[in-house]
Design an enzyme around this catalytic site. Structure first.
Site, PDB file in Angstrom:
ATOM      1  N   PHE A 137     -29.335 -90.584 -19.938  1.00 40.77           N
ATOM      2  CA  PHE A 137     -27.905 -90.904 -20.021  1.00 40.77           C
ATOM      3  C   PHE A 137     -27.546 -92.245 -19.396  1.00 40.77           C
ATOM      4  O   PHE A 137     -26.500 -92.807 -19.681  1.00 40.77           O
ATOM      5  CB  PHE A 137     -27.072 -89.792 -19.346  1.00 40.77           C
ATOM      6  CG  PHE A 137     -26.995 -89.924 -17.844  1.00 40.77           C
ATOM      7  CD1 PHE A 137     -26.101 -90.817 -17.255  1.00 40.77           C
ATOM      8  CD2 PHE A 137     -27.828 -89.190 -17.014  1.00 40.77           C
ATOM      9  CE1 PHE A 137     -26.039 -90.951 -15.868  1.00 40.77           C
ATOM     10  CE2 PHE A 137     -27.777 -89.321 -15.635  1.00 40.77           C
ATOM     11  CZ  PHE A 137     -26.882 -90.212 -15.063  1.00 40.77           C
ATOM     12  N   LYS A 189     -33.483 -90.175 -30.328  1.00 37.75           N
ATOM     13  CA  LYS A 189     -32.724 -89.007 -29.859  1.00 37.75           C
ATOM     14  C   LYS A 189     -32.008 -89.458 -28.575  1.00 37.75           C
ATOM     15  O   LYS A 189     -32.607 -89.493 -27.510  1.00 37.75           O
ATOM     16  CB  LYS A 189     -33.683 -87.849 -29.581  1.00 37.75           C
ATOM     17  CG  LYS A 189     -33.087 -86.454 -29.632  1.00 37.75           C
ATOM     18  CD  LYS A 189     -32.015 -86.187 -28.623  1.00 37.75           C
ATOM     19  CE  LYS A 189     -32.534 -85.893 -27.231  1.00 37.75           C
ATOM     20  NZ  LYS A 189     -31.409 -85.751 -26.236  1.00 37.75           N
ATOM     21  N   GLU A 217     -27.585 -86.416 -24.937  1.00 40.90           N
ATOM     22  CA  GLU A 217     -26.399 -85.714 -25.463  1.00 40.90           C
ATOM     23  C   GLU A 217     -25.157 -86.007 -24.625  1.00 40.90           C
ATOM     24  O   GLU A 217     -24.039 -85.746 -25.051  1.00 40.90           O
ATOM     25  CB  GLU A 217     -26.666 -84.199 -25.541  1.00 40.90           C
ATOM     26  CG  GLU A 217     -26.907 -83.485 -24.208  1.00 40.90           C
ATOM     27  CD  GLU A 217     -28.353 -83.585 -23.701  1.00 40.90           C
ATOM     28  OE1 GLU A 217     -29.075 -84.526 -24.092  1.00 40.90           O
ATOM     29  OE2 GLU A 217     -28.753 -82.706 -22.905  1.00 40.90           O
ATOM     30  N   SER A 225     -35.731 -87.713 -16.331  1.00 45.36           N
ATOM     31  CA  SER A 225     -36.108 -87.204 -15.008  1.00 45.36           C
ATOM     32  C   SER A 225     -37.594 -86.820 -14.984  1.00 45.36           C
ATOM     33  O   SER A 225     -38.199 -86.542 -16.031  1.00 45.36           O
ATOM     34  CB  SER A 225     -35.243 -85.996 -14.673  1.00 45.36           C
ATOM     35  OG  SER A 225     -35.443 -85.004 -15.651  1.00 45.36           O
ATOM     36  N   CYS A 267     -32.652 -96.265 -12.628  1.00 44.29           N
ATOM     37  CA  CYS A 267     -33.982 -95.885 -12.146  1.00 44.29           C
ATOM     38  C   CYS A 267     -34.541 -96.959 -11.225  1.00 44.29           C
ATOM     39  O   CYS A 267     -35.517 -96.718 -10.528  1.00 44.29           O
ATOM     40  CB  CYS A 267     -34.915 -95.644 -13.312  1.00 44.29           C
ATOM     41  SG  CYS A 267     -35.219 -97.144 -14.222  1.00 44.29           S
ATOM     42  N   GLU A 306     -34.562 -87.771  -5.444  1.00 41.32           N
ATOM     43  CA  GLU A 306     -33.778 -88.733  -6.218  1.00 41.32           C
ATOM     44  C   GLU A 306     -32.343 -88.211  -6.284  1.00 41.32           C
ATOM     45  O   GLU A 306     -32.089 -87.188  -6.926  1.00 41.32           O
ATOM     46  CB  GLU A 306     -34.355 -88.882  -7.625  1.00 41.32           C
ATOM     47  CG  GLU A 306     -33.551 -89.863  -8.453  1.00 41.32           C
ATOM     48  CD  GLU A 306     -34.088 -90.068  -9.864  1.00 41.32           C
ATOM     49  OE1 GLU A 306     -34.476 -89.088 -10.511  1.00 41.32           O
ATOM     50  OE2 GLU A 306     -34.103 -91.230 -10.312  1.00 41.32           O
TER      51      GLU A 306
HETATM   52  P1  NAD Z   1     -33.036 -85.889 -18.240  1.00 42.85           P
HETATM   53  O1  NAD Z   1     -34.471 -85.704 -17.946  1.00 42.85           O
HETATM   54  O2  NAD Z   1     -32.100 -84.811 -17.860  1.00 42.85           O
HETATM   55  O3  NAD Z   1     -32.814 -86.110 -19.816  1.00 42.85           O
HETATM   56  C1  NAD Z   1     -33.506 -87.100 -20.513  1.00 42.85           C
HETATM   57  C2  NAD Z   1     -33.685 -86.668 -21.972  1.00 42.85           C
HETATM   58  O4  NAD Z   1     -34.466 -85.482 -22.014  1.00 42.85           O
HETATM   59  C3  NAD Z   1     -32.377 -86.343 -22.676  1.00 42.85           C
HETATM   60  O5  NAD Z   1     -32.422 -86.904 -23.956  1.00 42.85           O
HETATM   61  C4  NAD Z   1     -32.337 -84.818 -22.723  1.00 42.85           C
HETATM   62  O6  NAD Z   1     -31.710 -84.343 -23.876  1.00 42.85           O
HETATM   63  C5  NAD Z   1     -33.801 -84.440 -22.723  1.00 42.85           C
HETATM   64  N1  NAD Z   1     -34.072 -83.191 -22.004  1.00 42.85           N
HETATM   65  C6  NAD Z   1     -33.453 -82.756 -20.879  1.00 42.85           C
HETATM   66  N2  NAD Z   1     -33.997 -81.594 -20.477  1.00 42.85           N
HETATM   67  C7  NAD Z   1     -34.981 -81.288 -21.351  1.00 42.85           C
HETATM   68  C8  NAD Z   1     -35.909 -80.210 -21.454  1.00 42.85           C
HETATM   69  N3  NAD Z   1     -35.942 -79.228 -20.579  1.00 42.85           N
HETATM   70  N4  NAD Z   1     -36.772 -80.240 -22.487  1.00 42.85           N
HETATM   71  C9  NAD Z   1     -36.775 -81.234 -23.381  1.00 42.85           C
HETATM   72  N5  NAD Z   1     -35.916 -82.279 -23.322  1.00 42.85           N
HETATM   73  C10 NAD Z   1     -35.028 -82.314 -22.325  1.00 42.85           C
HETATM   74  O7  NAD Z   1     -32.619 -87.284 -17.588  1.00 42.85           O
HETATM   75  P2  NAD Z   1     -31.146 -87.905 -17.448  1.00 42.85           P
HETATM   76  O8  NAD Z   1     -30.399 -87.168 -16.401  1.00 42.85           O
HETATM   77  O9  NAD Z   1     -30.542 -88.082 -18.786  1.00 42.85           O
HETATM   78  O10 NAD Z   1     -31.509 -89.369 -16.917  1.00 42.85           O
HETATM   79  C11 NAD Z   1     -31.635 -89.693 -15.556  1.00 42.85           C
HETATM   80  C12 NAD Z   1     -33.085 -89.727 -15.149  1.00 42.85           C
HETATM   81  O11 NAD Z   1     -33.774 -90.703 -15.906  1.00 42.85           O
HETATM   82  C13 NAD Z   1     -33.275 -90.145 -13.698  1.00 42.85           C
HETATM   83  O12 NAD Z   1     -34.264 -89.328 -13.130  1.00 42.85           O
HETATM   84  C14 NAD Z   1     -33.746 -91.578 -13.799  1.00 42.85           C
HETATM   85  O13 NAD Z   1     -34.513 -92.038 -12.714  1.00 42.85           O
HETATM   86  C15 NAD Z   1     -34.554 -91.524 -15.042  1.00 42.85           C
HETATM   87  N6  NAD Z   1     -34.741 -92.839 -15.621  1.00 42.85           N
HETATM   88  C16 NAD Z   1     -35.968 -93.410 -15.489  1.00 42.85           C
HETATM   89  C17 NAD Z   1     -36.195 -94.677 -15.984  1.00 42.85           C
HETATM   90  C18 NAD Z   1     -37.529 -95.322 -15.821  1.00 42.85           C
HETATM   91  O14 NAD Z   1     -37.717 -96.388 -16.364  1.00 42.85           O
HETATM   92  N7  NAD Z   1     -38.457 -94.736 -15.100  1.00 42.85           N
HETATM   93  C19 NAD Z   1     -35.168 -95.362 -16.636  1.00 42.85           C
HETATM   94  C20 NAD Z   1     -33.932 -94.738 -16.772  1.00 42.85           C
HETATM   95  C21 NAD Z   1     -33.736 -93.464 -16.255  1.00 42.85           C
END
Ligand code: NAD
Length: 498
Positions: free
Chosen positions: A165, A189, A192, A242, A297, A398
């Site tokens: 997000f 994708k 959401e 995450s 991140c 985090e």
């Molecule tokens: P998230 O893991 O909740 O969601 C990321 C994606 O995964 C979304 O598209 C979501 O629909 C999908 N998703 C969520 N739960 C799932 C599951 N159980 N099974 C399958 N798909 C699933 O992450 P977020 O809250 O949207 O983003 C924030 C996180 O992203 C933070 O931890 C941040 O550090 C990380 N991030 C990392 C980088 C990097 O370069 N390392 C860059 C940006 C963000």
């Protein structure tokens, strides 16, 4: 009219706010009947309803991408790049509209949003150099006298990106321009929570005239992701999000024989040496810790002062943080917008309470931040803890919000040890004028990205967006040459003519 069914989804009838998928070169209403509300985190206003695409919707998109692959692969790289030129021109022309949409759905300040749109465009620009990037290499008489040996790079088929997000527009651009320029077809994708920027981008992709199926948009959540993970025609996945989900996707994708690059969470440490240039370091630290409301991140979330000057640094950082203007990111002078959702706000507030319980000293408390007209917004003001120790939860987890934990140590060694102990390895920065200290730091810290007098060590598009330990699962990173390697196979051809 359809109604929603899924847990956590609304029961509201789908209306004209319903977002659509883009599949096979056309906007389509997916088959799913499940939708989620998308709201502006600054106001609580409804921005749209996002479909939670099901397996049939995923299958449709993969089929379109699969059908498009052979002809797209056979399109000369320079001709493929020309579609990217069009995307770039449209993004420049609509730059401000795109930035506003990012702010509207994410909440970050317009300045932060503009920066993210600029980074997205830069990835298109770099991928436009694909004829050079895609070249292989060869060696006459490489195998034996009269037997030549060559490597060519070949695209693999359908790839997909699963996005977080916190950068609604930028993150998909770490992947799709390279994948498509290499001759693959692609599915995005979006998160959401922030699916509306991609609606604007796909208008542009449509205008660019990509052949149907080359680039597709499938909205959704967990089930949509599982559909992509399980589909035999999806050759590889790029994930950003995450750490628990990154791990899951890496493992499940690998089980199914796919290429996976999975970028996870972070806990980035900023180290300030006694000789650091205070003013410039402080502005960098503030931007790192509180930019995008700490939802980056690459956000600095632990500040370690080394040796003398702890109070000086702490006080300067606290003063600067207290002066940040908090509010709706669309207001031009706002520096710190809301966090993404009520749930995120509650999680961050819980962490602040936990920090207090664990004995850290609250120097700046963002819990009671007052934002005019922001009663329905998800605000957390800048928050700073001092006297944090490495074992505290706020030093390890985090938090992903505008919370900075300050520690103090006597030596650079001790500061590096704190970084070594983190389970994440996304980024670390040092502020110093001492070349030897900086050299020691960059040599030893186990993080993928390192900043020297740079608070947000964000790699440019032509460098890999690195990451290590629990911040990255895989071998090849997003962006730059890594992306070309990830999105192609190297085929070796050995030739002899009798
Ligand atoms: P998230 O893991 O909740 O969601 C990321 C994606 O995964 C979304 O598209 C979501 O629909 C999908 N998703 C969520 N739960 C799932 C599951 N159980 N099974 C399958 N798909 C699933 O992450 P977020 O809250 O949207 O983003 C924030 C996180 O992203 C933070 O931890 C941040 O550090 C990380 N991030 C990392 C980088 C990097 O370069 N390392 C860059 C940006 C963000």
């Amino acid at each position: 009219m359809t109604t929603t069914h899924t847990a956590g989804a609304t029961e509201t009838p789908v209306d004209t706010n319903a977002l659509r998928n883009y599949v096979g070169g056309a906007w389509i209403t997916p088959r799913t009947t499940e939708y989620l509300d998308v709201t502006n985190p600054a106001t609580g206003d409804l921005l749209g309803r996002v479909p939670l695409s099901n397996r049939a919707d995923v299958d449709q998109a993969v089929a379109a991408a699969q059908v498009a692959f052979p002809a797209w692969r056979a399109t000369p790289p320079l001709a493929r790049a020309r579609y990217l030129f069009s995307v770039r021109e449209q993004m420049e022309a609509q730059f401000e509209t795109l930035a506003r949409q990012v702010t509207l759905e994410h909440g970050k300040s317009l300045e932060d949003a503009r920066g993210s749109v600029r980074r997205a465009i830069e990835n298109v620009e770099v991928a436009s150099g694909i004829p050079s990037l895609l070249m292989g290499y060869g060696l006459e008489d490489g195998a034996a006298s009269g037997i030549d040996e060559d490597v060519v790079r070949q695209p693999l088929g359908v790839f997909a990106a699963i996005c977080p997000f916190n950068f609604p527009l930028m993150v998909p651009f770490w992947f799709w321009p390279y994948a498509v320029a290499c001759g693959n077809t692609f599915i995005i994708k979006p998160s959401e929570q922030v699916p509306t920027s991609m609606q604007l981008i796909f208008e542009m992709l449509g205008n660019a005239g990509f052949p149907p199926g080359v680039i597709n948009l499938v909205n959704g959540a967990k089930d949509t992701v599982n559909g992509l993970l399980d589909h035999p025609d999806v050759k590889g996945l790029s994930f950003v999000g995450s750490t628990p989900v990154a791990k899951y996707i890496y493992a499940r994708g690998a089980e199914r024989g796919k290429r996976v690059q999975a970028q996870g969470g972070a806990k980035n440490v900023l180290v300030v040496m006694p000789d650091a240039v205070l003013d410039s370091s402080v502005s960098n630290i503030i931007n790192s810790a509180f930019g995008s409301a700490g939802q980056r991140c690459l956000a600095g979330s632990v500040l370690v002062t080394v040796g003398a000057g702890h109070e000086r640094v702490r006080d300067a950082v606290s003063q600067a943080a207290a002066a940040l203007k908090v509010g709706n990111g669309l207001d031009d002078d706002v520096e710190l917008g809301p966090v993404i959702s009520r749930a995120a706000q509650e999680r961050i507030l819980d962490y602040i309470e936990q920090g207090e319980r664990e004995g850290a000293t609250l120097v700046l408390d963002g819990r009671q931040v007052a934002v005019a007209g922001g009663d329905d917004g998800c605000y957390v003001g800048p928050t700073i803890f001092d006297s944090v120790t490495p074992d505290m939860t706020i030093a390890c987890d985090e938090i992903f919000g505008p919370v900075l934990s300050i520690m103090h140590v006597d030596t650079l060694d001790a500061a590096i040890e704190i970084i070594e102990q983190q389970r994440f390895g996304n980024a670390a920065s040092i502020f110093t004028q001492d070349g030897a200290a900086a050299r020691e730091f960059r040599y030893r810290v186990p993080t993928g990205n390192v900043g020297i007098n740079v608070g947000v060590a964000a790699p440019m598009a032509y460098f890999p967006f690195s990451g290590a330990k629990e911040s990255f699962f895989g071998t090849l990173h997003g962006q730059g040459r890594d992306a070309i390697d990830f999105f192609t196979d190297r085929k070796v051809v050995i030739t002899r003519w009798f």
